[in-house]
Design a protein around this motif. Structure first.
Motif, PDB file in Angstrom:
ATOM      1  N   PRO A 164      17.966  89.197  52.259  1.00  0.00           N
ATOM      2  CA  PRO A 164      18.663  88.318  51.296  1.00  0.00           C
ATOM      3  C   PRO A 164      18.504  86.846  51.676  1.00  0.00           C
ATOM      4  CG  PRO A 164      20.226  89.270  52.825  1.00  0.00           C
ATOM      5  CD  PRO A 164      18.905  89.926  53.131  1.00  0.00           C
ATOM      6  N   PRO A 165      19.060  85.935  50.865  1.00  0.00           N
ATOM      7  CA  PRO A 165      18.908  84.510  51.183  1.00  0.00           C
ATOM      8  C   PRO A 165      19.483  84.173  52.554  1.00  0.00           C
ATOM      9  CG  PRO A 165      19.740  84.806  48.949  1.00  0.00           C
ATOM     10  CD  PRO A 165      19.785  86.150  49.596  1.00  0.00           C
ATOM     11  N   ALA A 166      18.798  83.299  53.274  1.00  0.00           N
ATOM     12  CA  ALA A 166      19.245  82.886  54.596  1.00  0.00           C
ATOM     13  C   ALA A 166      20.375  81.869  54.478  1.00  0.00           C
ATOM     14  CB  ALA A 166      18.078  82.301  55.381  1.00  0.00           C
ATOM     15  N   GLN A 167      21.160  81.784  55.541  1.00  0.00           N
ATOM     16  CA  GLN A 167      22.228  80.799  55.633  1.00  0.00           C
ATOM     17  C   GLN A 167      21.779  79.685  56.575  1.00  0.00           C
ATOM     18  OE1 GLN A 167      25.033  81.003  53.779  1.00  0.00           O
ATOM     19  NE2 GLN A 167      24.297  82.952  52.906  1.00  0.00           N
ATOM     20  N   LEU A 168      21.838  78.422  56.081  1.00  0.00           N
ATOM     21  CA  LEU A 168      21.387  77.283  56.867  1.00  0.00           C
ATOM     22  C   LEU A 168      22.574  76.449  57.322  1.00  0.00           C
ATOM     23  CD1 LEU A 168      18.293  76.044  54.793  1.00  0.00           C
ATOM     24  CD2 LEU A 168      18.393  77.766  56.598  1.00  0.00           C
ATOM     25  N   SER A 169      22.498  75.949  58.543  1.00  0.00           N
ATOM     26  CA  SER A 169      23.513  75.042  59.085  1.00  0.00           C
ATOM     27  C   SER A 169      22.824  74.017  59.978  1.00  0.00           C
ATOM     28  CB  SER A 169      24.574  75.813  59.875  1.00  0.00           C
ATOM     29  OG  SER A 169      23.983  76.533  60.951  1.00  0.00           O
ATOM     30  N   TRP A 170      23.531  72.881  60.214  1.00  0.00           N
ATOM     31  CA  TRP A 170      22.953  71.774  60.963  1.00  0.00           C
ATOM     32  C   TRP A 170      23.783  71.454  62.197  1.00  0.00           C
ATOM     33  CZ3 TRP A 170      18.290  69.698  59.768  1.00  0.00           C
ATOM     34  CH2 TRP A 170      17.789  69.889  58.478  1.00  0.00           C
ATOM     35  N   VAL A 171      23.100  70.972  63.221  1.00  0.00           N
ATOM     36  CA  VAL A 171      23.741  70.422  64.414  1.00  0.00           C
ATOM     37  C   VAL A 171      23.089  69.065  64.681  1.00  0.00           C
ATOM     38  CG1 VAL A 171      24.185  70.689  66.885  1.00  0.00           C
ATOM     39  CG2 VAL A 171      24.200  72.701  65.395  1.00  0.00           C
ATOM     40  N   PRO A 172      23.869  67.949  64.563  1.00  0.00           N
ATOM     41  CA  PRO A 172      25.292  67.869  64.235  1.00  0.00           C
ATOM     42  C   PRO A 172      25.575  68.288  62.791  1.00  0.00           C
ATOM     43  CG  PRO A 172      24.289  65.688  64.267  1.00  0.00           C
ATOM     44  CD  PRO A 172      23.254  66.622  64.785  1.00  0.00           C
ATOM     45  N   GLU A 173      26.837  68.367  62.465  1.00  0.00           N
ATOM     46  CA  GLU A 173      27.273  68.901  61.171  1.00  0.00           C
ATOM     47  C   GLU A 173      26.778  68.037  60.020  1.00  0.00           C
ATOM     48  OE1 GLU A 173      31.453  70.326  58.999  1.00  0.00           O
ATOM     49  OE2 GLU A 173      31.452  69.410  60.992  1.00  0.00           O
ATOM     50  N   SER A 174      26.404  68.705  58.939  1.00  0.00           N
ATOM     51  CA  SER A 174      25.900  68.024  57.748  1.00  0.00           C
ATOM     52  C   SER A 174      26.792  68.336  56.556  1.00  0.00           C
ATOM     53  CB  SER A 174      24.461  68.457  57.453  1.00  0.00           C
ATOM     54  OG  SER A 174      24.020  67.938  56.219  1.00  0.00           O
ATOM     55  N   SER A 175      26.863  67.379  55.639  1.00  0.00           N
ATOM     56  CA  SER A 175      27.666  67.561  54.428  1.00  0.00           C
ATOM     57  C   SER A 175      26.811  67.973  53.231  1.00  0.00           C
ATOM     58  CB  SER A 175      28.415  66.271  54.096  1.00  0.00           C
ATOM     59  OG  SER A 175      27.497  65.204  53.881  1.00  0.00           O
ATOM     60  N   SER A 176      25.539  68.283  53.453  1.00  0.00           N
ATOM     61  CA  SER A 176      24.641  68.626  52.354  1.00  0.00           C
ATOM     62  C   SER A 176      24.854  70.072  51.924  1.00  0.00           C
ATOM     63  CB  SER A 176      23.186  68.423  52.779  1.00  0.00           C
ATOM     64  OG  SER A 176      22.875  69.288  53.856  1.00  0.00           O
ATOM     65  N   THR A 177      24.436  70.376  50.697  1.00  0.00           N
ATOM     66  CA  THR A 177      24.491  71.739  50.161  1.00  0.00           C
ATOM     67  C   THR A 177      23.067  72.259  49.995  1.00  0.00           C
ATOM     68  OG1 THR A 177      24.535  70.873  47.896  1.00  0.00           O
ATOM     69  CG2 THR A 177      26.662  71.347  48.959  1.00  0.00           C
ATOM     70  N   ALA A 178      22.898  73.542  50.265  1.00  0.00           N
ATOM     71  CA  ALA A 178      21.564  74.153  50.201  1.00  0.00           C
ATOM     72  C   ALA A 178      21.207  74.507  48.759  1.00  0.00           C
ATOM     73  CB  ALA A 178      21.511  75.397  51.084  1.00  0.00           C
TER      74      ALA A 178
END
Length: 316
Positions: A164-178
């Motif tokens: 299924p679709p992957a989950q993306l996250s950022w370090v440091p934290e990001s306020s963007s939407t995938a």
């Protein structure tokens, strides 16, 4: 008085509607449970291999595997003991029946693909009765991770063709939407652009991908757009100053040069002389030289004649 009577009637209607909704939900839940009660949920990753078995009691006489994929036509594999033959109907080459000593025939899937996702039903007939077993196969496709810097100097993370679709996250934290892009084969590409939540952010950013098939991460250092614009402005100013300096130097040398600048005239073409003209120009000079030689010889003879002794003078 009318308002007092209408309130209980509306409340009763709402209660009946809510009761019907709950009843429908319960029936759907029971149907789902009954459907999945006799099935085994099986999850495989693209490229893996697996063997599906069908538990049978007694002496088997015939076994049938029916495969209903989520996309495409169904496939059937039928094996009969009396003829020792297997009939294939619309099945791919990586799906086959295997026969091992002391074991019932099993279904083997080699290097599973997304096209093999669906329901696998085993039906067997034996001396002890008929047996049935179902598998619900889910195929996982790990995404391809890529991380780059865009034209503005912002990190962009992409998890391509995942299922299924992957989950993306950022370090440091990001306020963007995938953003998700769905493909025809059921996979999904997820793209996320890093947007800092605060101004105190380092140049190195890390994209983390979470997926049922595994977890991955990748880091990158991008120059911010402010730095890029600063270097661009510095480069432009430097080029302008160099051009102005060169123009000033050219004007200075033109004003203080001793030799004025003149337009360059085209070279004059020398007249073409023929050999006859050259001969005519040389002939007067030759005649003159001959005359001079004659005069010189005459004078020399006269001088020699005067200086000789009388006994040696030639007779007249």
């Amino acid at each position: 008085m009318d308002g007092v009577v209408e309130l209980p009637m509306k409340a009763g209607t709402n209660m009946k509607f809510a009761g019907k909704t709950v009843l429908i939900f319960v029936l759907l839940s029971i149907t789902m449970v009954v459907t999945l009660a006799g099935s085994n949920i099986l999850s495989m990753t693209v490229g893996d291999s697996s063997v599906l078995t069908c538990l049978i009691k007694g002496q088997i006489s015939m076994i049938t595997w029916t495969i209903t994929p989520k996309a495409g036509d169904p496939c059937t594999l039928v094996y009969r003991i009396d003829t020792n033959m297997t009939h294939r109907g619309n099945c791919s080459d990586n799906i086959n029946l295997t026969f091992r000593a002391g074991q019932d025939p099993a279904l083997e899937i080699q290097q599973v693909g997304i096209a093999q996702e669906g329901i696998y039903l085993c039906e067997a007939a034996s001396t002890d009765g008929n047996f049935r077993k179902m598998y619900n196969l889910t195929v996982l496709a790990p995404p391809r991770l890529s991380l780059r810097c865009d034209e503005q100097g912002s990190p962009v993370c992409e998890a391509a063709a995942g299922k299924p679709p992957a989950q993306l996250s950022w370090v440091p934290e990001s306020s963007s939407t995938a953003e998700e892009k769905h493909h025809d084969n059921g996979t999904v590409t997820v793209v996320s652009k890093f947007t800092a939540c605060s101004t105190n952010v380092t140049n190195v950013t890390t994209c983390m991908v979470s997926h049922p098939a595994g977890n991955w991460s990748q880091s990158i250092a991008c120059r911010s757009s402010e730095k890029n614009s600063f270097f661009l402005h510095v480069g432009i100013i430097t080029c302008v100053l160099i051009i102005i300096t060169l123009l000033a130097a050219i004007c200075y040398f033109k004003l203080h040069s001793d030799r004025p600048c003149h337009k360059t005239k085209p070279p004059e073409i020398a007249p073409i002389h023929s050999q006859q003209d050259d001969t005519m120009e040389v002939e007067p000079y030759t005649t003159y030289v001959q005359k001079e030689n004659v005069i010189y010889n005459s004078v020399s003879d006269l001088t020699v004649g005067q200086n000789l002794p009388q006994d040696l003078c030639p007779e007249t």
